[in-house]
Design a protein around this motif. Sequence first.
Motif, mmCIF file in Angstrom:
data_model
loop_
_atom_site.group_PDB
_atom_site.id
_atom_site.type_symbol
_atom_site.label_atom_id
_atom_site.label_comp_id
_atom_site.label_asym_id
_atom_site.label_seq_id
_atom_site.Cartn_x
_atom_site.Cartn_y
_atom_site.Cartn_z
ATOM 1 N N SER A 5 2.323 -0.775 -5.378
ATOM 2 C CA SER A 5 2.238 -0.829 -3.929
ATOM 3 C C SER A 5 1.358 -2.005 -3.515
ATOM 4 C CB SER A 5 1.653 0.478 -3.380
ATOM 5 O OG SER A 5 0.347 0.661 -3.864
ATOM 6 N N VAL A 6 1.653 -2.568 -2.373
ATOM 7 C CA VAL A 6 0.890 -3.680 -1.832
ATOM 8 C C VAL A 6 0.073 -3.151 -0.664
ATOM 9 C CG1 VAL A 6 1.021 -5.946 -0.746
ATOM 10 C CG2 VAL A 6 2.655 -5.312 -2.524
ATOM 11 N N VAL A 7 -1.212 -3.446 -0.678
ATOM 12 C CA VAL A 7 -2.113 -2.966 0.356
ATOM 13 C C VAL A 7 -2.348 -4.091 1.361
ATOM 14 C CG1 VAL A 7 -4.407 -2.027 0.792
ATOM 15 C CG2 VAL A 7 -3.220 -1.467 -1.334
ATOM 16 N N TYR A 8 -2.260 -3.774 2.625
ATOM 17 C CA TYR A 8 -2.538 -4.737 3.687
ATOM 18 C C TYR A 8 -3.673 -4.209 4.538
ATOM 19 C CZ TYR A 8 1.987 -6.787 2.571
ATOM 20 O OH TYR A 8 3.037 -7.375 1.920
ATOM 21 N N PHE A 9 -4.455 -5.124 5.113
ATOM 22 C CA PHE A 9 -5.515 -4.714 6.018
ATOM 23 C C PHE A 9 -4.901 -4.174 7.304
ATOM 24 C CE2 PHE A 9 -9.416 -7.478 4.685
ATOM 25 C CZ PHE A 9 -9.477 -6.791 3.493
ATOM 26 N N THR A 29 -16.019 -13.514 1.819
ATOM 27 C CA THR A 29 -16.978 -12.458 1.507
ATOM 28 C C THR A 29 -16.738 -11.252 2.398
ATOM 29 O OG1 THR A 29 -18.593 -14.123 0.824
ATOM 30 C CG2 THR A 29 -19.438 -11.919 1.288
ATOM 31 N N ALA A 30 -16.488 -11.500 3.669
ATOM 32 C CA ALA A 30 -16.220 -10.407 4.606
ATOM 33 C C ALA A 30 -14.972 -9.628 4.193
ATOM 34 C CB ALA A 30 -16.062 -10.959 6.025
ATOM 35 N N LYS A 31 -13.930 -10.345 3.778
ATOM 36 C CA LYS A 31 -12.692 -9.682 3.354
ATOM 37 C C LYS A 31 -12.934 -8.797 2.131
ATOM 38 C CE LYS A 31 -8.693 -12.218 4.828
ATOM 39 N NZ LYS A 31 -7.485 -12.866 4.347
ATOM 40 N N VAL A 32 -13.664 -9.318 1.151
ATOM 41 C CA VAL A 32 -13.951 -8.540 -0.060
ATOM 42 C C VAL A 32 -14.808 -7.328 0.292
ATOM 43 C CG1 VAL A 32 -15.115 -8.567 -2.302
ATOM 44 C CG2 VAL A 32 -13.656 -10.488 -1.626
ATOM 45 N N LEU A 33 -15.799 -7.513 1.141
ATOM 46 C CA LEU A 33 -16.680 -6.414 1.532
ATOM 47 C C LEU A 33 -15.905 -5.309 2.243
ATOM 48 C CD1 LEU A 33 -19.559 -5.352 1.603
ATOM 49 C CD2 LEU A 33 -19.940 -6.703 3.664
ATOM 50 N N VAL A 34 -15.033 -5.675 3.164
ATOM 51 C CA VAL A 34 -14.229 -4.679 3.891
ATOM 52 C C VAL A 34 -13.264 -3.987 2.932
ATOM 53 C CG1 VAL A 34 -12.448 -4.394 5.667
ATOM 54 C CG2 VAL A 34 -14.474 -5.784 6.143
ATOM 55 N N THR A 43 -10.620 -3.916 -9.958
ATOM 56 C CA THR A 43 -10.740 -5.111 -10.788
ATOM 57 C C THR A 43 -10.647 -6.327 -9.866
ATOM 58 O OG1 THR A 43 -8.351 -5.327 -11.117
ATOM 59 C CG2 THR A 43 -9.570 -3.964 -12.723
ATOM 60 N N SER A 44 -11.011 -7.490 -10.392
ATOM 61 C CA SER A 44 -10.928 -8.687 -9.553
ATOM 62 C C SER A 44 -9.477 -8.964 -9.164
ATOM 63 C CB SER A 44 -11.547 -9.896 -10.242
ATOM 64 O OG SER A 44 -10.862 -10.203 -11.422
ATOM 65 N N ARG A 45 -8.538 -8.664 -10.045
ATOM 66 C CA ARG A 45 -7.117 -8.862 -9.725
ATOM 67 C C ARG A 45 -6.683 -7.957 -8.572
ATOM 68 N NH1 ARG A 45 -3.585 -12.126 -8.676
ATOM 69 N NH2 ARG A 45 -1.470 -11.648 -9.254
ATOM 70 N N GLU A 46 -7.136 -6.709 -8.573
ATOM 71 C CA GLU A 46 -6.815 -5.795 -7.467
ATOM 72 C C GLU A 46 -7.445 -6.284 -6.165
ATOM 73 O OE1 GLU A 46 -6.420 -1.633 -10.033
ATOM 74 O OE2 GLU A 46 -8.399 -2.284 -9.328
ATOM 75 N N ILE A 47 -8.643 -6.851 -6.265
ATOM 76 C CA ILE A 47 -9.302 -7.392 -5.072
ATOM 77 C C ILE A 47 -8.520 -8.601 -4.559
ATOM 78 C CG2 ILE A 47 -11.413 -8.471 -4.197
ATOM 79 C CD1 ILE A 47 -12.912 -6.728 -6.350
ATOM 80 N N GLU A 48 -8.060 -9.464 -5.469
ATOM 81 C CA GLU A 48 -7.246 -10.619 -5.074
ATOM 82 C C GLU A 48 -6.015 -10.162 -4.304
ATOM 83 O OE1 GLU A 48 -6.202 -13.155 -8.441
ATOM 84 O OE2 GLU A 48 -8.172 -12.714 -9.305
ATOM 85 N N ARG A 49 -5.313 -9.189 -4.854
ATOM 86 C CA ARG A 49 -4.087 -8.697 -4.207
ATOM 87 C C ARG A 49 -4.386 -8.001 -2.879
ATOM 88 N NH1 ARG A 49 -1.661 -6.407 -9.775
ATOM 89 N NH2 ARG A 49 -0.653 -8.318 -10.474
ATOM 90 N N GLY A 50 -5.436 -7.208 -2.857
ATOM 91 C CA GLY A 50 -5.753 -6.431 -1.653
ATOM 92 C C GLY A 50 -6.288 -7.253 -0.505
ATOM 93 N N ASP A 52 -5.594 -10.743 -0.354
ATOM 94 C CA ASP A 52 -4.759 -11.939 -0.267
ATOM 95 C C ASP A 52 -5.597 -13.210 -0.442
ATOM 96 O OD1 ASP A 52 -2.279 -13.164 -0.096
ATOM 97 O OD2 ASP A 52 -2.438 -13.485 2.061
ATOM 98 N N LEU A 53 -6.565 -13.130 -1.379
ATOM 99 C CA LEU A 53 -7.398 -14.286 -1.701
ATOM 100 C C LEU A 53 -7.072 -14.760 -3.109
ATOM 101 C CD1 LEU A 53 -10.842 -12.963 -0.397
ATOM 102 C CD2 LEU A 53 -9.402 -14.693 0.691
#
Length: 124
Positions: A5-9, A29-34, A43-50, A52-53
């Motif tokens: 699944s793809v997560v969007y804000f 930083t704000a995107k990662v924090l939220v 994981t960092s890969r999940e953070i990248e996908r979640g 979009d960085l």
Amino acid sequence: MKIKSVVYFTQKEEELVQLLVDIGIRKVTAKVLVFMADTPEATSREIERGTDLRQPEVSIAMNYLSEQGWMSSRKNKAAGKGRPLKIYCLSKTFAQIMQIIEKQKKEETKKHLALVQKLRTFTT
């Protein structure tokens, strides 16, 4: 083929990111924090996908959050051979982080007001 699944804000999360940016937090930083505020660990890969960085952006944000003491990590052995994965989580609640940011901003404002007062002594 695996299905993920793809997560969007949400709109609310996008607004929260923008508020953090408006008070001086870098956008990545704000995107990662939220993202991490609603994610127990990732994981960092999940953070990248979640978020979009790209990986370097996530890495910079994670380093900043870790330096602030807001993010912690642990290593998790990968299945089979390969490097262990780093699993990240917030080490403070989002509310605690907001209190820290508020305190920092109040201190910055005090310093700026003191400088303005000092400037006034030179103009009178």
